[in-house]
Design a protein around this motif. Structure first.
Motif, PDB file in Angstrom:
ATOM      1  N   PHE A 244     -22.117  50.151  35.067  1.00 60.32           N
ATOM      2  CA  PHE A 244     -20.861  50.836  35.352  1.00 60.32           C
ATOM      3  C   PHE A 244     -20.143  51.218  34.059  1.00 60.32           C
ATOM      4  CE2 PHE A 244     -16.221  50.562  36.144  1.00 60.32           C
ATOM      5  CZ  PHE A 244     -16.083  51.526  37.136  1.00 60.32           C
ATOM      6  N   VAL A 245     -19.618  52.435  34.030  1.00 58.71           N
ATOM      7  CA  VAL A 245     -18.823  52.914  32.893  1.00 58.71           C
ATOM      8  C   VAL A 245     -17.441  53.265  33.425  1.00 58.71           C
ATOM      9  CG1 VAL A 245     -18.654  54.590  31.019  1.00 58.71           C
ATOM     10  CG2 VAL A 245     -20.907  53.853  31.824  1.00 58.71           C
ATOM     11  N   ALA A 267     -18.112  56.181  36.377  1.00 56.55           N
ATOM     12  CA  ALA A 267     -19.432  56.587  36.869  1.00 56.55           C
ATOM     13  C   ALA A 267     -20.413  55.448  36.642  1.00 56.55           C
ATOM     14  CB  ALA A 267     -19.925  57.855  36.168  1.00 56.55           C
ATOM     15  N   PHE A 268     -21.571  55.525  37.297  1.00 58.26           N
ATOM     16  CA  PHE A 268     -22.662  54.587  37.072  1.00 58.26           C
ATOM     17  C   PHE A 268     -23.770  55.288  36.283  1.00 58.26           C
ATOM     18  CE2 PHE A 268     -20.551  52.267  40.382  1.00 58.26           C
ATOM     19  CZ  PHE A 268     -20.906  50.943  40.194  1.00 58.26           C
ATOM     20  N   ILE A 440     -28.608  49.709  46.280  1.00 61.00           N
ATOM     21  CA  ILE A 440     -27.819  50.933  46.194  1.00 61.00           C
ATOM     22  C   ILE A 440     -26.507  50.678  45.456  1.00 61.00           C
ATOM     23  CG2 ILE A 440     -28.779  52.008  48.261  1.00 61.00           C
ATOM     24  CD1 ILE A 440     -26.236  51.101  49.755  1.00 61.00           C
ATOM     25  N   ILE A 441     -26.053  51.687  44.778  1.00 59.61           N
ATOM     26  CA  ILE A 441     -24.759  51.740  44.118  1.00 59.61           C
ATOM     27  C   ILE A 441     -24.128  53.087  44.515  1.00 59.61           C
ATOM     28  CG2 ILE A 441     -25.410  50.285  42.149  1.00 59.61           C
ATOM     29  CD1 ILE A 441     -25.836  52.979  40.595  1.00 59.61           C
ATOM     30  N   PRO A 442     -22.865  53.322  44.187  1.00 61.83           N
ATOM     31  CA  PRO A 442     -22.299  54.656  44.441  1.00 61.83           C
ATOM     32  C   PRO A 442     -22.870  55.676  43.448  1.00 61.83           C
ATOM     33  CG  PRO A 442     -20.569  52.993  44.159  1.00 61.83           C
ATOM     34  CD  PRO A 442     -21.850  52.398  43.674  1.00 61.83           C
ATOM     35  N   ARG A 443     -24.053  56.172  43.762  1.00 59.53           N
ATOM     36  CA  ARG A 443     -24.709  57.147  42.877  1.00 59.53           C
ATOM     37  C   ARG A 443     -23.783  58.343  42.662  1.00 59.53           C
ATOM     38  NH1 ARG A 443     -29.411  55.734  40.079  1.00 59.53           N
ATOM     39  NH2 ARG A 443     -30.630  54.301  41.365  1.00 59.53           N
ATOM     40  N   ARG A 502     -20.446  64.985  34.624  1.00 57.07           N
ATOM     41  CA  ARG A 502     -19.095  64.813  34.059  1.00 57.07           C
ATOM     42  C   ARG A 502     -18.120  64.390  35.158  1.00 57.07           C
ATOM     43  NH1 ARG A 502     -21.256  64.127  30.281  1.00 57.07           N
ATOM     44  NH2 ARG A 502     -21.297  65.223  28.263  1.00 57.07           N
ATOM     45  N   THR A 503     -17.195  63.545  34.782  1.00 58.08           N
ATOM     46  CA  THR A 503     -16.143  63.109  35.696  1.00 58.08           C
ATOM     47  C   THR A 503     -14.788  63.576  35.147  1.00 58.08           C
ATOM     48  OG1 THR A 503     -16.054  60.979  34.573  1.00 58.08           O
ATOM     49  CG2 THR A 503     -17.399  61.120  36.559  1.00 58.08           C
ATOM     50  N   PHE A 504     -13.819  63.634  36.044  1.00 52.70           N
ATOM     51  CA  PHE A 504     -12.486  64.128  35.675  1.00 52.70           C
ATOM     52  C   PHE A 504     -11.433  63.168  36.213  1.00 52.70           C
ATOM     53  CE2 PHE A 504     -15.500  67.544  35.944  1.00 52.70           C
ATOM     54  CZ  PHE A 504     -15.268  68.261  34.788  1.00 52.70           C
ATOM     55  N   CYS A 505     -10.308  63.122  35.513  1.00 50.45           N
ATOM     56  CA  CYS A 505      -9.290  62.097  35.798  1.00 50.45           C
ATOM     57  C   CYS A 505      -8.645  62.290  37.151  1.00 50.45           C
ATOM     58  CB  CYS A 505      -8.237  62.102  34.691  1.00 50.45           C
ATOM     59  SG  CYS A 505      -7.154  60.677  34.738  1.00 50.45           S
TER      60      CYS A 505
END
Length: 507
Positions: A244-245, A267-268, A440-443, A502-505
């Motif tokens: 996990f990050v 994200a993972f 499983i993880i939240p891919r 990429r993830t966003f706030c």
């Protein structure tokens, strides 16, 4: 204008409000025009002493009414954001309805996230969009099922209104549960102002609420620092053991009670990399996967600075006490990290010390091979567990590029020799491994699919908001170690190993 109070069954006792007006501001959630329930966490509501679901919950969780006994506030705090200090942040879009005492006597904050403008909104609208609300609901509940200390999600509702970011999005509100919302940044707010009395009041409150064992210590405030450091070391080690990050480890997102808080750009890791970083605003990789342990040490240094005058009246002695503990933190973190990773490799049961060279070297070498071979983090440990159970390591080897397969086979031989050396039985240890290495993880790609489906369903303006893929994920992620998930769609890694994600706030 006061709001109607509904009896939801929760027993409120609002201790943070009693600290005084320096710590928070009274604020009412802003009513919305057309609330609709997306999801309600009935099991969690029961644990908190709540009544069965009724329309009263929707009224309260949308901000159109208040639970009986609530005293809504927004908390003030500061924070180091990407290393730069912001002297005043605070709850810009969150309203803490109050503190609920569960039937077992545990205290929890009940907070609405996205409930409108507060005194700390800093020009923002105080609202939240549907996507980030569903992301936090899904991620926090998945982390809870994985055994990670975290805030919880009690409910999510849509508001019937639009919020504007880069374009219009449907508005939503998350009802969040936490042991508390006090952060390192809360201490920083008062310490930077030179408000020593408020720092002491806050420290005493945290000790009473979270770490009562410190009351009997010879130096309660030094003991408080030790407890917070220990909780943070355990938390971040647990994150990393699952790939996990967090993505935004600012001091205003560092919970004093050691829970994961705020799931904006998290994200993972899919294909393993020490430098994995997903947040669009973390351009320098400050909060990359492999840097999380050192970052929490940096955050703890900021916490220690806040407490110096409580450690000792003599500032030089106080600094020396803080420096010694900070110097000891990497070893503390490594103990938790290698203990968790030894569990994942099935080695901890026979090892007198989880940080022995044998265990540590096997962990380091496997991670090196995974990075070189672009192996999927979650599947590597799961397939290794299944391989030990069945005797077939072909699926494990298949996760690596062809160049690494010979070295992977050599590593498996070394690992099995270590199990033998410790007197561990394959089948027994395989079952233990399957209970700590999730199927499983939240891919990331699955999360995005669920959020896209929800937005599409909302935009279709159906009379009933049904988000089947989101609900399917919530149900499956509640049992992440179940063998029935192996080989299924939710367990699969993305075709490209997650490259470029990429993830966003979402604020």
């Amino acid at each position: 204008m006061s709001l109607i109070h509904h009896p939801l069954g929760f027993h409120f006792d609002n201790s943070f409000v009693r600290l005084g007006e320096a710590f928070s501001r009274p604020v009412m959630p802003t009513a919305v025009s057309g609330p609709s329930l997306i999801v309600f966490n009935e099991a969690l509501a029961y644990q908190l002493g709540g009544k069965p679901y009724s329309a009263d919950y929707l009224s309260c969780f949308s901000g159109n009414a208040l639970p009986e006994g609530a005293k809504p506030i927004s908390q003030v705090y500061a924070g180091h954001q990407f290393g730069s200090f912001n002297p005043q942040l605070g709850d810009g879009r969150a309203v803490l309805l109050g503190e609920v005492l569960s039937p077992r006597g545990k205290r929890f904050d009940l907070q609405l996230k996205g409930a409108g403008i507060t005194p700390f909104s800093r020009g923002g609208d105080g609202r939240a969009a549907l996507g980030p609300v569903l992301r936090e609901y899904l991620m926090s509940e998945a982390m809870h099922a994985l055994g990670v200390p975290t805030t919880r999600a009690l409910a999510a509702v849509t508001t019937g209104e639009q919020v504007w970011r880069e374009r219009a999005f449907p508005g939503a509100i998350l009802t969040r549960i936490a042991s508390s919302h006090i952060r390192i940044g809360t201490f920083e707010y008062f310490a930077r102002k030179g408000a020593r009395n408020e720092v002491k009041v806050l420290a005493d409150h945290v000790i009473t609420r979270h770490y009562p064992e410190c009351l009997s210590a010879s130096n309660p405030y030094l003991a408080l620092f030790d407890c917070v450091a220990d909780a943070q070391a355990q938390l971040v080690a647990k994150w990393m053991s699952l790939g996990f990050v967090h993505g935004v480890m600012n001091t205003d997102n560092a919970s004093i009670c050691g829970q994961t808080i705020d799931y904006g750009p998290c994200a993972f890791v899919d294909a393993f990399s020490e430098s994995a970083s997903f947040s669009s605003i973390d351009t320098g990789g400050r909060y990359a996967y492999g840097r999380q342990g050192s970052i929490i040490q940096w955050n703890l240094a900021r916490f220690a600075e806040c407490l110096l005058y409580l450690f000792d009246d003599d500032i030089n002695r106080a600094v020396s006490l803080a420096e010694r503990r900070l110097a000891d933190f990497p070893a503390l973190f490594d103990r938790y990290w290698y203990a968790l990773m030894s569990d994942k490799l099935g080695l901890s049961k026979g090892a007198p010390d989880a940080t022995t060279d044998l265990c540590a070297n096997l962990v380091k070498d496997l991670l090196m091979l995974m990075e070189r071979g672009s192996a999927d983090f979650t599947l590597s440990f799961r397939c290794l567990s299944l391989g030990l159970k069945s005797g077939d390591f072909t699926p494990f080897e298949a996760l690596f590029s062809d160049l690494e397969v010979v070295e992977v086979r050599h590593w498996v031989v070394r690992w099995k020799e270590a199990l033998l050396l410790m007197g561990l039985v394959d089948r027994e240890i395989a079952e233990n491994m399957l209970n700590v290495n999730p199927s499983i993880i939240p891919r990331n790609h699955q999360v995005e699919k669920a959020l896209a489906e929800a937005l599409e369903a909302y935009d279709s303006k159906s009379d009933e908001q049904v988000f089947p893929y989101f609900n399917k994920m919530i149900k499956a992620l509640n049992t992440p170690y179940c063998i029935e998930h192996d080989g299924g769609l939710l367990a699969a890694s993305p075709l490209n190993g997650g490259a470029g994600y990429r993830t966003f706030c979402g604020t």
